[in-house]
Design a protein around this motif. Structure first.
Motif, short mmCIF file in Angstrom:
data_model
loop_
_atom_site.label_atom_id
_atom_site.label_comp_id
_atom_site.label_asym_id
_atom_site.label_seq_id
_atom_site.Cartn_x
_atom_site.Cartn_y
_atom_site.Cartn_z
N ARG A 72 -30.39 -40.80 -49.33
CA ARG A 72 -31.81 -40.90 -49.69
C ARG A 72 -32.01 -41.86 -50.86
N MET A 73 -31.13 -41.77 -51.84
CA MET A 73 -31.28 -42.59 -53.04
C MET A 73 -30.82 -44.03 -52.81
N ASN A 74 -29.99 -44.24 -51.78
CA ASN A 74 -29.45 -45.57 -51.50
C ASN A 74 -29.55 -45.83 -49.99
N PRO A 75 -30.78 -45.97 -49.48
CA PRO A 75 -30.96 -46.09 -48.02
C PRO A 75 -30.26 -47.28 -47.39
N GLY A 76 -29.97 -48.31 -48.17
CA GLY A 76 -29.29 -49.49 -47.62
C GLY A 76 -27.79 -49.48 -47.81
N ALA A 77 -27.25 -48.37 -48.28
CA ALA A 77 -25.81 -48.31 -48.57
C ALA A 77 -24.99 -48.43 -47.29
N ALA A 78 -23.87 -49.11 -47.39
CA ALA A 78 -22.97 -49.24 -46.25
C ALA A 78 -22.42 -47.86 -45.86
N VAL A 79 -22.07 -47.73 -44.60
CA VAL A 79 -21.57 -46.44 -44.09
C VAL A 79 -20.34 -45.99 -44.88
N ARG A 80 -19.47 -46.91 -45.26
CA ARG A 80 -18.25 -46.52 -45.96
C ARG A 80 -18.55 -45.84 -47.28
N TRP A 81 -19.67 -46.21 -47.91
CA TRP A 81 -20.00 -45.56 -49.18
C TRP A 81 -20.62 -44.19 -48.95
N ARG A 82 -21.29 -44.01 -47.80
CA ARG A 82 -21.75 -42.66 -47.45
C ARG A 82 -20.55 -41.75 -47.19
#
Length: 204
Positions: A72-82
């Motif tokens: 939610r806080m980083n909607p553009g984050a790469a999948v690896r960081w999720r």
């Protein structure tokens, strides 16, 4: 007097349910299995077990919440960081969850052990051994938001008390988020499934 028997080195490995033997002093990626992580985290209680409800609030449940908040806080984050957000407390499947005052009392040894395990876990699942500082900072922000929610929803803190320990989250970040305690087997299943989903996204 008979000569003293040589002192043997204390055992530093743990046998996992998968059959793996994880050396805590020198962990290797080949001995890491997500099923072991999910199982262990689902049975490790946060807040030293001092939470309301018929089931403990586990590190696995917390990790799922942190990953949602991070996204939610980083909607553009790469999948690896999720995925890194989901696994941010993964070492606790073998070293347990310590509240901050206990970590401070134990000293730097706990942090060093955590770092070694994190590196092995990350390499096992295709992540950098060391999370980039900026990403780690964003995951920590999500972790703090989660702590505020946990404190006010299940750990008996008033919002005023929680505000003194953790910055109050922005309303849009926590909108609709609630903590419902579940049996460990249900949390274990969801954690494992979420891990597989993220790994699949990473490979596409």
């Amino acid at each position: 007097m008979p000569p003293k028997a040589p002192r043997t080195q204390p055992r530093a490995w743990q046998r996992m349910l998968s059959g793996r033997r994880l050396d805590l002093l020198d962990p290797t990626p080949m001995d890491i299995e997500i099923e072991d992580i999910a199982h262990g985290l689902a049975f490790v209680a946060r807040w030293n077990g001092q939470t309301f409800g018929d089931f403990p609030y586990s590190v696995a449940e917390h990790s799922l919440l942190v990953e949602r908040i991070f996204t939610r806080m980083n909607p553009g984050a790469a999948v690896r960081w999720r995925l890194a957000a989901l696994l941010h407390d993964a070492p606790e499947y073998v070293i347990g969850d310590m509240i901050s005052p206990v970590k401070a009392a134990v000293g730097p040894g706990y942090g060093e052990l955590d770092d070694r395990l994190t590196a092995a876990i990350h390499i096992r699942f295709g992540l950098p051994a060391v999370t980039p500082a900026m990403i780690k900072k964003q995951i920590k922000k999500a972790d703090i938001v989660s702590a505020w929610l946990e404190a006010t929803q299940i750990a008996g803190f008033t919002e005023t008390e929680a505000d003194k320990l953790f910055p109050r989250p922005k309303p849009d970040v926590i909108k609709g988020l609630s903590i419902d305690l579940r049996p460990p087997v249900a949390v274990r299943t969801e954690f494992t499934a979420r891990h597989h989903e993220l790994l699949k996204e990473m490979s596409t």
